[in-house]
Scaffold this motif. Structure first.
Motif, PDB file in Angstrom:
ATOM      1  N   ASN A 157      44.592  38.633  44.720  1.00  0.00           N
ATOM      2  CA  ASN A 157      45.164  39.157  43.731  1.00  0.00           C
ATOM      3  C   ASN A 157      44.938  40.648  42.909  1.00  0.00           C
ATOM      4  O   ASN A 157      43.480  40.511  42.737  1.00  0.00           O
ATOM      5  CB  ASN A 157      46.107  38.317  43.098  1.00  0.00           C
TER       6      ASN A 157
ATOM      7  N   HIS B  55      45.076  42.194  41.402  1.00  0.00           N
ATOM      8  CA  HIS B  55      45.447  42.210  40.078  1.00  0.00           C
ATOM      9  C   HIS B  55      44.164  41.652  38.592  1.00  0.00           C
ATOM     10  O   HIS B  55      44.308  41.743  37.667  1.00  0.00           O
ATOM     11  CB  HIS B  55      46.268  41.974  39.297  1.00  0.00           C
TER      12      HIS B  55
ATOM     13  N   GLU C 196      52.549  39.560  43.124  1.00  0.00           N
ATOM     14  CA  GLU C 196      52.650  38.142  42.244  1.00  0.00           C
ATOM     15  C   GLU C 196      53.364  37.048  42.837  1.00  0.00           C
ATOM     16  O   GLU C 196      52.829  36.101  43.195  1.00  0.00           O
ATOM     17  CB  GLU C 196      52.802  38.537  40.708  1.00  0.00           C
TER      18      GLU C 196
ATOM     19  N   GLN D 289      51.950  32.992  44.542  1.00  0.00           N
ATOM     20  CA  GLN D 289      52.380  31.795  44.039  1.00  0.00           C
ATOM     21  C   GLN D 289      52.361  31.005  45.908  1.00  0.00           C
ATOM     22  O   GLN D 289      52.625  29.932  46.485  1.00  0.00           O
ATOM     23  CB  GLN D 289      53.622  31.916  43.657  1.00  0.00           C
TER      24      GLN D 289
END
Ligand SMILES: CNc1ncnc2c1ncn2[C@@H]1O[C@H](COP(=O)(O)O)[C@@H](O)[C@H]1O
Ligand SMILES: [Zn+2]
Length: 310
Positions: A177, A179, A59, A63
């Motif tokens: 990502n 996810h 994660e 960013q």
């Protein structure tokens, strides 16, 4: 000769490198100073790259990409980064490079076509200056939605018949990502891409995701797997998943620092390179994001030599 020097001296092939993730500290600083934001509230490059022994979660890595994208949000920056990144791979004795990047539409700054035209033009220029052959994969970011993927495919199709750029565009990448979103939603786009003759490299099982990975592999659309960290049974992958990859003999693009620094693999000696080598399965060592993960292809080869195959 020291092992790292030996790795540097080898002529190499890099097949999995994201353009914006490959920015060196020097390039980031150059872009920041061009924006005169060096000492403002902008992040210094040291905060962008992940140095030796440091880690971020996946994660947090995503960013970091957002920060990088905010400094490469214009055509001038895209030209600079493309030339710098290619020149840096060439200096590391990479002779064939497949770069991948997500075409972006930034209102009032660039369209997806302008973004890709600039990357392709800069690639042609960079190849004239260095002894390296470069091809491009247009990336579909699974976090940007299916509409965006269709427009990226449309752009890739337009390049296929382009005199100069056509031979440089070799396929599509699916990344982003893991996810976010569900890859099965992208199947119609990928089916159409395959029909047009575009090769497909897909990030799969970067995190544990048996069902999604099986769906993608059973579609028959995948030409190369990015990461595949959680496919083999030792990492909890199902027997069925392992068997499908073996049967299709799909090459795996393995990125050791990326996996360690984003916390999906414990250390180089635990890396799944060892498992697949033992099976004599086709693998290729790659950097993923040489800037973000503060590495080079030579250093990844060096790490690869530490992976146990017993
Ligand atoms: C760490 N593992 C990874 N897993 C999945 N996707 C990744 C990635 N590393 C990079 N990207 C993808 O590449 C983009 C940056 O380059 P471009 O803006 O396209 O040139 C990221 O935004 C992400 O979509
Ligand atoms: Zn990747």
């Amino acid at each position: 000769m020291e092992l790292l020097d030996y790795c540097r001296s080898l002529p190499k092939v890099e097949l999995h490198a994201h353009l914006n993730g490959s920015l060196s500290d020097a390039t980031v600083l150059k872009l920041l100073s061009a924006r005169e934001q060096q000492d403002g509230d902008f992040l210094a490059s040291a905060e962008v790259t992940i140095k030796r022994g440091h880690q971020r979660t996946l994660e947090e890595c995503f960013q970091v990409f957002r920060i990088l994208h905010s400094i490469t949000d214009n055509l001038e920056a895209m030209q600079t980064i493309t030339q710098d990144v290619i020149q840096e791979f060439a200096a590391d004795n990479v002779k064939y490079l497949e770069l991948r990047t997500t075409p972006k539409n930034i209102p009032n700054k660039m369209t997806k076509k302008e973004y890709m035209d600039t990357v392709l033009e800069a690639t042609v220029e960079a190849m004239k200056k260095s002894n390296i052959r470069v091809c491009l994969l247009l990336s579909i970011d699974r976090a940007r939605g299916v509409e965006d993927a269709w427009s990226t495919l449309q752009l890739a199709k337009e390049y296929l018949t382009h005199d100069v750029f056509g031979p440089l565009v070799c396929g599509l990448d699916v990344s982003g990502n893991p996810h976010s979103g569900d890859l099965k939603d992208y199947l119609p786009v990928l089916q159409e891409a395959q029909k047009c003759g575009l090769k497909l490299a897909v990030h799969l099982a970067e995190v544990s995701s048996d069902t999604e990975t099986l769906t993608m592999l059973n579609s028959g659309l995948v030409d190369r797997i990015g990461h595949g960290t959680f496919i083999h049974p030792d990492a909890g992958g199902s027997k069925e998943l392992h068997a499908v990859v073996r049967k299709q003999n799909l090459p795996l693009e393995l990125c050791i620092s990326s996996n360690i620094k984003s916390g999906t693999v414990k250390s180089a000696c635990h890396h799944h390179l060892g498992f697949w080598k033992k099976e004599n399965h086709p693998v290729v060592i790659c950097t993923d994001d040489k800037g973000v993960f503060s590495t080079s292809l030579s250093e990844e080869f060096y790490l690869g030599a530490q992976v146990r195959t017993i």
